[in-house]
Design an enzyme around this catalytic site. Structure first.
Site, PDB file in Angstrom:
ATOM      1  CE  LYS A  68      -2.032   6.108  -9.950  1.00 41.14           C
ATOM      2  NZ  LYS A  68      -2.365   5.120  -8.923  1.00 41.14           N
ATOM      3  CG  ASN A  69       0.596   5.795  -6.687  1.00 37.26           C
ATOM      4  OD1 ASN A  69      -0.590   5.946  -7.010  1.00 37.26           O
ATOM      5  ND2 ASN A  69       1.355   4.837  -7.200  1.00 37.26           N
ATOM      6  CB  CYS A 119      -7.143  -4.802  -9.379  1.00 40.90           C
ATOM      7  SG  CYS A 119      -5.422  -4.684  -8.933  1.00 40.90           S
ATOM      8  NE  ARG A 171      -2.951  -4.109  -5.204  1.00 43.13           N
ATOM      9  CZ  ARG A 171      -3.085  -2.969  -5.891  1.00 43.13           C
ATOM     10  NH1 ARG A 171      -3.640  -2.989  -7.060  1.00 43.13           N
ATOM     11  NH2 ARG A 171      -2.661  -1.832  -5.378  1.00 43.13           N
ATOM     12  CG  ASP A 219       3.534   1.176  -9.759  1.00 43.46           C
ATOM     13  OD1 ASP A 219       3.254   2.063  -8.940  1.00 43.46           O
ATOM     14  OD2 ASP A 219       3.077   0.011  -9.681  1.00 43.46           O
ATOM     15  NE  ARG A 276      -7.726   3.620 -11.781  1.00 45.68           N
ATOM     16  CZ  ARG A 276      -7.796   2.618 -10.919  1.00 45.68           C
ATOM     17  NH1 ARG A 276      -8.105   1.413 -11.323  1.00 45.68           N
ATOM     18  NH2 ARG A 276      -7.570   2.833  -9.642  1.00 45.68           N
TER      19      ARG A 276
HETATM   20  C1  EPZ Z   1       0.905   1.133  -3.896  1.00 51.08           C
HETATM   21  O1  EPZ Z   1      -0.132   0.186  -3.785  1.00 51.08           O
HETATM   22  C2  EPZ Z   1       0.691   1.846  -5.217  1.00 51.08           C
HETATM   23  N1  EPZ Z   1      -0.606   2.498  -5.210  1.00 51.08           N
HETATM   24  C3  EPZ Z   1       0.766   0.846  -6.370  1.00 51.08           C
HETATM   25  O2  EPZ Z   1       0.663   1.602  -7.576  1.00 51.08           O
HETATM   26  C4  EPZ Z   1       2.121   0.168  -6.340  1.00 51.08           C
HETATM   27  O3  EPZ Z   1       2.175  -0.806  -7.370  1.00 51.08           O
HETATM   28  C5  EPZ Z   1       2.332  -0.492  -4.979  1.00 51.08           C
HETATM   29  O4  EPZ Z   1       2.186   0.485  -3.929  1.00 51.08           O
HETATM   30  C6  EPZ Z   1       3.701  -1.125  -4.850  1.00 51.08           C
HETATM   31  O5  EPZ Z   1       4.687  -0.144  -5.034  1.00 51.08           O
HETATM   32  C7  EPZ Z   1      -0.748   3.649  -4.521  1.00 51.08           C
HETATM   33  O6  EPZ Z   1       0.165   4.138  -3.890  1.00 51.08           O
HETATM   34  C8  EPZ Z   1      -2.096   4.306  -4.589  1.00 51.08           C
HETATM   35  P1  EPZ Z   1       1.543  -2.427  -1.409  1.00 51.08           P
HETATM   36  P2  EPZ Z   1      -0.343  -0.613  -2.396  1.00 51.08           P
HETATM   37  O7  EPZ Z   1       0.687  -2.536  -0.213  1.00 51.08           O
HETATM   38  O8  EPZ Z   1       0.072   0.224  -1.256  1.00 51.08           O
HETATM   39  C9  EPZ Z   1       1.295  -7.003  -0.558  1.00 51.08           C
HETATM   40  C10 EPZ Z   1      -0.141   2.195  -9.662  1.00 51.08           C
HETATM   41  O9  EPZ Z   1       0.035   1.629 -10.748  1.00 51.08           O
HETATM   42  N2  EPZ Z   1       0.459  -6.625   0.583  1.00 51.08           N
HETATM   43  O10 EPZ Z   1       2.848  -1.690  -1.306  1.00 51.08           O
HETATM   44  O11 EPZ Z   1      -1.694  -1.180  -2.406  1.00 51.08           O
HETATM   45  C11 EPZ Z   1       0.666  -6.683  -1.900  1.00 51.08           C
HETATM   46  O12 EPZ Z   1      -0.182  -7.737  -2.326  1.00 51.08           O
HETATM   47  C12 EPZ Z   1      -0.457   1.368  -8.440  1.00 51.08           C
HETATM   48  O13 EPZ Z   1      -0.036   3.440  -9.466  1.00 51.08           O
HETATM   49  C13 EPZ Z   1       0.180  -7.594   1.560  1.00 51.08           C
HETATM   50  O14 EPZ Z   1       0.620  -8.743   1.458  1.00 51.08           O
HETATM   51  O15 EPZ Z   1       0.706  -1.796  -2.586  1.00 51.08           O
HETATM   52  C14 EPZ Z   1       1.861  -6.547  -2.790  1.00 51.08           C
HETATM   53  O16 EPZ Z   1       2.285  -7.834  -3.185  1.00 51.08           O
HETATM   54  C15 EPZ Z   1      -0.665  -0.088  -8.775  1.00 51.08           C
HETATM   55  N3  EPZ Z   1      -0.596  -7.242   2.623  1.00 51.08           N
HETATM   56  C16 EPZ Z   1       2.925  -5.927  -1.881  1.00 51.08           C
HETATM   57  O17 EPZ Z   1       2.478  -6.193  -0.551  1.00 51.08           O
HETATM   58  C17 EPZ Z   1      -1.086  -5.977   2.782  1.00 51.08           C
HETATM   59  O18 EPZ Z   1      -1.780  -5.717   3.792  1.00 51.08           O
HETATM   60  C18 EPZ Z   1       3.086  -4.443  -2.041  1.00 51.08           C
HETATM   61  O19 EPZ Z   1       1.803  -3.900  -1.990  1.00 51.08           O
HETATM   62  C19 EPZ Z   1      -0.786  -5.009   1.792  1.00 51.08           C
HETATM   63  C20 EPZ Z   1      -0.004  -5.361   0.715  1.00 51.08           C
END
Ligand code: EPZ
Length: 425
Positions: free
Chosen positions: A27-28, A121, A126, A312, A404
């Site tokens: 999915k990701n 969420c 996020r 995840d 989802r």
């Molecule tokens: C991706 O989300 C995945 N989703 C998430 O999977 C996954 O949990 C996550 O990466 C971490 O591996 C998709 O790929 C569609 P991040 P993403 O930006 O990119 C912080 C699932 O279950 N952060 O890597 O949105 C954030 O709060 C979903 O399939 C900032 O601080 O996650 C988090 O603590 C859930 N500033 C950490 O970084 C930013 O601008 C990692 O988040 C962006 C993120």
């Protein structure tokens, strides 16, 4: 789009799962790769796309942005329609946070984009500060107004960008900045880039479209801007989180499952923990065999960016430790609040205590079936795993969360012997 039904899964626990299961596309990986089709007017053919609520949502977003999308048996054919839009509206982005990854492609192709500011969420607030930092570094003007992020640039220029945040690297921020940099003038270096396999898969697709990218899958990605991207064909990598979920399904039910269509190099941290718990994972060329005949040992996990233990998989692992006698500690370093599943597991008789980003689990042998509510995608998977071993009947409600991100989950489990059925609301 199917309405948000209130279907539920009813599971009679206690069956050791046995047999073979084939893993669907990731999915990701599918979501950002579908977004990347916005960067060309040519046709793109993406294979191995899982049929999920989230992929359906992305098809809808692409259609509102001017693409024609046909989807049949895992293959999406994306072509350009007559009119283009640069606005991804609140209605769709609020359904799926990942739709924020259309920001980079729209900015790169149209030099402007207006995307609803994604909300938080249940797993955390996020933020998107790293996305904004990276796009600004490429020369974009960013305006935040009325819940929308507007980005515009006469032209994008390559830059050296450090994308590490307080929680480490960001998957979708790396995706957005990489896609914007592909059509920028000159060279971009992204430091502290996310190393997740799905980021590397996106880069491979962009390279097939004519992009010049190197270092993807490592913390330093280098992009040489090009003027134009053409259409391409690509097959999505297998979903490592679905594969990991089935590995744990074998352990929690003391089963014997052969998992097909899996890249074991994407599961190193999880396989290491499973082996620390006392189970040998047999690796064949593109499949794994996981059989668990005796009581496993409690182990501690800490979630980290790839190649660390994936956040995840945290909820699913917490379920497994709930039925493993002894004390284990789960530490969540990516989303410190990602513990919605704990309260529901405790309702099934688990003994889990939260201490900030830690869950302290006093594993016991038996859980008892109950009516439990899914709150987010991976929490719903953890409740299904618990239901597979709990005594009696477990009903998991609001399984649209599960749908989802897991393709035909109940059918795949049923074929492995689980007593599971979907109750239409
Ligand atoms: C991706 O989300 C995945 N989703 C998430 O999977 C996954 O949990 C996550 O990466 C971490 O591996 C998709 O790929 C569609 P991040 P993403 O930006 O990119 C912080 C699932 O279950 N952060 O890597 O949105 C954030 O709060 C979903 O399939 C900032 O601080 O996650 C988090 O603590 C859930 N500033 C950490 O970084 C930013 O601008 C990692 O988040 C962006 C993120």
């Amino acid at each position: 789009m199917r309405s948000l039904n209130m279907d539920k899964l009813v599971i009679e626990g206690g069956v050791a799962l046995k047999g073979e299961v084939s893993i669907s596309g990731a999915k990701n990986s599918a979501l950002p790769i579908l977004a990347a089709t916005l960067m060309t007017d040519d046709a793109c053919i993406i294979k191995g796309i899982p049929e999920l609520r989230d992929t359906e949502t992305m098809f809808k977003i692409l259609r509102t942005l001017g693409k024609n999308v046909e989807f049949d048996r895992g293959i999406a054919t994306v072509t350009s329609g007559r009119r283009k839009s640069h606005i991804a509206d609140y209605e769709l982005v609020s359904k799926m946070r990942a739709s924020f990854c259309v920001l980079g492609p729209l900015l790169a192709k149209l030099k402007k984009a207006k995307v609803s500011y994604p909300g938080g969420c249940v797993i955390g607030i996020r933020p998107v500060d790293l996305h904004i930092k990276g796009l600004k570094a490429l020369g974009a003007d960013i305006d935040i107004d009325a819940g929308y992020i507007s980005a515009s640039a006469d032209s994008l220029k390559g830059n050296l960008i450090y994308l590490g945040g307080v929680f480490g690297s960001s998957v979708l921020a790396t995706d957005n900045v990489m896609m914007a940099a592909v059509l920028a003038r000159g060279k971009t270096t992204i430091e502290s880039a996310a190393c997740e396999p799905e980021v590397a898969d996106l880069a491979e697709f962009l390279i097939k479209m004519g992009a010049e990218i190197s270092g993807h899958g490592t913390p330093v990605i280098e992009i040489e801007g090009v003027k134009h991207l053409h259409g391409a064909e690509h097959r999505i990598i297998p979903d490592r989180i679905e594969a990991g979920t089935f590995i744990l399904a074998s352990l929690i039910t003391r089963g014997d499952i052969t998992i097909k269509n899996v890249l074991s190099q994407h599961l190193g941290a999880l396989i290491d923990k499973v082996q620390e718990a006392g189970v040998q994972v047999r690796r064949m060329d593109s499949s794994l065999r996981v059989s668990c005949r005796r009581q496993i040992k409690p182990v501690n996990i800490t979630t980290l960016p790839f190649p660390g233990f994936p956040t995840d998989m945290q909820a699913q692992f917490t379920s497994l430790m709930s039925v493993t006698p002894g004390i284990s500690v789960v530490t969540e370093k990516i989303y410190p609040d990602r513990f919605m599943h704990v309260a529901e597991l405790n309702r099934m008789g688990a003994n889990i205590q939260r201490e900030g980003p830690h869950a302290i689990i006093s594993g016991n042998k038996d859980l008892s079936g109950a009516v439990v509510m899914a709150s987010d995608l991976r929490a719903s998977a953890s409740l299904v795993l618990a239901g597979l071993i709990a005594k009696g009947k477990t009903t998991v409600t609001r399984i649209y969360h599960l749908e989802r991100g897991y393709e035909n989950m109940e059918k795949k489990l049923e074929e492995l012997g689980a007593r599971i059925k979907k109750d239409k609301e």
